[in-house]
Design a protein around this motif. Structure first.
Motif, PDB file in Angstrom:
ATOM      1  N   MET A  96     -41.211  21.131 -48.969  1.00 40.93           N
ATOM      2  CA  MET A  96     -40.385  20.774 -47.820  1.00 40.93           C
ATOM      3  C   MET A  96     -39.134  20.024 -48.253  1.00 40.93           C
ATOM      4  O   MET A  96     -38.046  20.217 -47.697  1.00 40.93           O
ATOM      5  CB  MET A  96     -41.192  19.946 -46.813  1.00 40.93           C
ATOM      6  CG  MET A  96     -42.209  20.765 -46.042  1.00 40.93           C
ATOM      7  SD  MET A  96     -42.888  19.892 -44.593  1.00 40.93           S
ATOM      8  CE  MET A  96     -43.920  18.687 -45.413  1.00 40.93           C
ATOM      9  N   ALA A  97     -39.276  19.170 -49.249  1.00 43.79           N
ATOM     10  CA  ALA A  97     -38.124  18.421 -49.756  1.00 43.79           C
ATOM     11  C   ALA A  97     -37.092  19.371 -50.381  1.00 43.79           C
ATOM     12  O   ALA A  97     -35.882  19.161 -50.247  1.00 43.79           O
ATOM     13  CB  ALA A  97     -38.580  17.381 -50.771  1.00 43.79           C
ATOM     14  N   ASN A  98     -37.571  20.410 -51.042  1.00 42.00           N
ATOM     15  CA  ASN A  98     -36.646  21.397 -51.612  1.00 42.00           C
ATOM     16  C   ASN A  98     -35.888  22.151 -50.525  1.00 42.00           C
ATOM     17  O   ASN A  98     -34.719  22.503 -50.696  1.00 42.00           O
ATOM     18  CB  ASN A  98     -37.414  22.388 -52.495  1.00 42.00           C
ATOM     19  CG  ASN A  98     -37.631  21.855 -53.907  1.00 42.00           C
ATOM     20  OD1 ASN A  98     -36.746  21.229 -54.480  1.00 42.00           O
ATOM     21  ND2 ASN A  98     -38.805  22.103 -54.464  1.00 42.00           N
ATOM     22  N   ILE A  99     -36.541  22.395 -49.401  1.00 45.08           N
ATOM     23  CA  ILE A  99     -35.869  23.035 -48.264  1.00 45.08           C
ATOM     24  C   ILE A  99     -34.768  22.129 -47.733  1.00 45.08           C
ATOM     25  O   ILE A  99     -33.671  22.581 -47.403  1.00 45.08           O
ATOM     26  CB  ILE A  99     -36.889  23.370 -47.153  1.00 45.08           C
ATOM     27  CG1 ILE A  99     -37.846  24.472 -47.629  1.00 45.08           C
ATOM     28  CG2 ILE A  99     -36.172  23.808 -45.868  1.00 45.08           C
ATOM     29  CD1 ILE A  99     -39.035  24.693 -46.723  1.00 45.08           C
ATOM     30  N   GLU A 100     -35.068  20.824 -47.648  1.00 48.65           N
ATOM     31  CA  GLU A 100     -34.051  19.858 -47.201  1.00 48.65           C
ATOM     32  C   GLU A 100     -32.861  19.849 -48.154  1.00 48.65           C
ATOM     33  O   GLU A 100     -31.706  19.839 -47.718  1.00 48.65           O
ATOM     34  CB  GLU A 100     -34.666  18.465 -47.103  1.00 48.65           C
ATOM     35  CG  GLU A 100     -33.669  17.323 -46.914  1.00 48.65           C
ATOM     36  CD  GLU A 100     -32.852  17.403 -45.638  1.00 48.65           C
ATOM     37  OE1 GLU A 100     -31.731  16.848 -45.626  1.00 48.65           O
ATOM     38  OE2 GLU A 100     -33.309  18.029 -44.662  1.00 48.65           O
ATOM     39  N   LEU A 101     -33.121  19.862 -49.454  1.00 57.23           N
ATOM     40  CA  LEU A 101     -32.029  19.871 -50.431  1.00 57.23           C
ATOM     41  C   LEU A 101     -31.188  21.134 -50.300  1.00 57.23           C
ATOM     42  O   LEU A 101     -29.966  21.100 -50.449  1.00 57.23           O
ATOM     43  CB  LEU A 101     -32.587  19.771 -51.856  1.00 57.23           C
ATOM     44  CG  LEU A 101     -33.194  18.434 -52.276  1.00 57.23           C
ATOM     45  CD1 LEU A 101     -33.651  18.512 -53.729  1.00 57.23           C
ATOM     46  CD2 LEU A 101     -32.199  17.288 -52.103  1.00 57.23           C
ATOM     47  N   LYS A 102     -31.840  22.251 -50.017  1.00 53.51           N
ATOM     48  CA  LYS A 102     -31.144  23.534 -49.920  1.00 53.51           C
ATOM     49  C   LYS A 102     -30.366  23.687 -48.611  1.00 53.51           C
ATOM     50  O   LYS A 102     -29.228  24.158 -48.615  1.00 53.51           O
ATOM     51  CB  LYS A 102     -32.152  24.680 -50.037  1.00 53.51           C
ATOM     52  CG  LYS A 102     -31.532  26.076 -49.936  1.00 53.51           C
ATOM     53  CD  LYS A 102     -32.605  27.152 -49.983  1.00 53.51           C
ATOM     54  CE  LYS A 102     -33.400  27.199 -48.688  1.00 53.51           C
ATOM     55  NZ  LYS A 102     -34.363  28.341 -48.659  1.00 53.51           N
ATOM     56  N   SER A 103     -30.975  23.263 -47.506  1.00 54.70           N
ATOM     57  CA  SER A 103     -30.398  23.564 -46.194  1.00 54.70           C
ATOM     58  C   SER A 103     -29.955  22.349 -45.393  1.00 54.70           C
ATOM     59  O   SER A 103     -29.270  22.499 -44.377  1.00 54.70           O
ATOM     60  CB  SER A 103     -31.415  24.365 -45.354  1.00 54.70           C
ATOM     61  OG  SER A 103     -31.820  25.527 -46.030  1.00 54.70           O
ATOM     62  N   GLY A 104     -30.344  21.145 -45.800  1.00 61.16           N
ATOM     63  CA  GLY A 104     -29.953  19.950 -45.055  1.00 61.16           C
ATOM     64  C   GLY A 104     -28.511  19.563 -45.320  1.00 61.16           C
ATOM     65  O   GLY A 104     -27.876  20.064 -46.255  1.00 61.16           O
ATOM     66  N   SER A 105     -27.985  18.659 -44.483  1.00 62.41           N
ATOM     67  CA  SER A 105     -26.584  18.236 -44.627  1.00 62.41           C
ATOM     68  C   SER A 105     -26.421  16.718 -44.652  1.00 62.41           C
ATOM     69  O   SER A 105     -25.353  16.219 -44.994  1.00 62.41           O
ATOM     70  CB  SER A 105     -25.736  18.815 -43.489  1.00 62.41           C
ATOM     71  OG  SER A 105     -26.231  18.388 -42.229  1.00 62.41           O
TER      72      SER A 105
END
Length: 223
Positions: A96-105
């Motif tokens: 989930m943290a990797n998703i945040e790094l990829k798609s979060g702002s």
């Protein structure tokens, strides 16, 4: 008259053919419009307020990690069960943290995501090292803490209203995820026998309670 009748019939057939083509075109357009409206409706159902959008990467990641935790063999060796489940649980947090790094702002959420990845990768390696040398130790009696923590996390996950904003959804999902780790760690403190695991459990409780507070404070600033 013999000449006019066939001509009139030809004109009539021509008009009918044109009307048929127009009807076919109209029907085709209506079908296309209806299909588009149905697609829009389905998308709205999937993304609407209070609906669990299974296409959401964060939700899929959370559900996947819980499925892997449920697959852990439960044989009464509480320490081994705790370590094995926490490996899968931590991997879910990393995903989930990797998703945040990829798609979060949001920089704050991205920084927390990176911190979670670093800390929990290290803890996974510690759990694996402990398990590699662990001798089976069956603890007699009922010890429902791990499954109760799983059940609670599952319920909270389904109750979480996804917003479509990756940063907000990451914060909310990680709060739920951390709550599961905290409850499982409390179980290890109560029923575990391995000193190294009990020490890790205490550390997890302290660090993840702190992060839950940080998520709460950040969410309070969001509209």
């Amino acid at each position: 008259m013999k000449i006019l009748i066939p001509a009139a019939l030809a004109v009539m057939f021509l008009l009918q053919a044109c009307n048929g083509d127009n009807k076919s075109t109209t029907d085709s357009k209506m079908g296309s419009d209806t299909a588009m409206k149905m697609t829009e409706h389905n998308d709205a159902e999937m993304d609407g307020d209070g609906k669990m959008n299974m296409n959401n990467e964060l939700m899929k990641s959370m559900m996947s990690s819980m499925d892997k935790m449920k697959a852990v063999k439960m044989n009464g060796d509480f320490d081994a069960e705790f370590a094995a489940m926490m490996i899968e649980h931590h991997q879910g947090a990393i995903d989930m943290a990797n998703i945040e790094l990829k798609s979060g702002s949001d920089n704050t959420m991205k920084a927390m995501a990176q911190s979670i990845i670093t800390a929990q990768k290290a803890e996974i390696e510690k759990f694996k090292t402990i398990l590699a040398s662990h001798k089976e130790n069956i603890v007699k009696g009922d010890h429902p803490e791990l499954m109760e923590a799983m059940s609670s996390m599952d319920t909270k996950t389904k109750e979480t209203k996804m917003t479509g904003n990756v940063d907000k959804d990451f914060a909310m999902m990680m709060k739920v995820h951390h709550s599961g780790a905290i409850e499982m760690s409390k179980g290890e403190l109560g029923d575990g026998k391995v000193y190294e695991l009990k020490k890790m459990a205490q550390q997890i409780i302290e660090e993840q309670n702190k992060e839950v507070k940080q998520f709460d404070e950040w969410l309070a600033t969001q509209k």
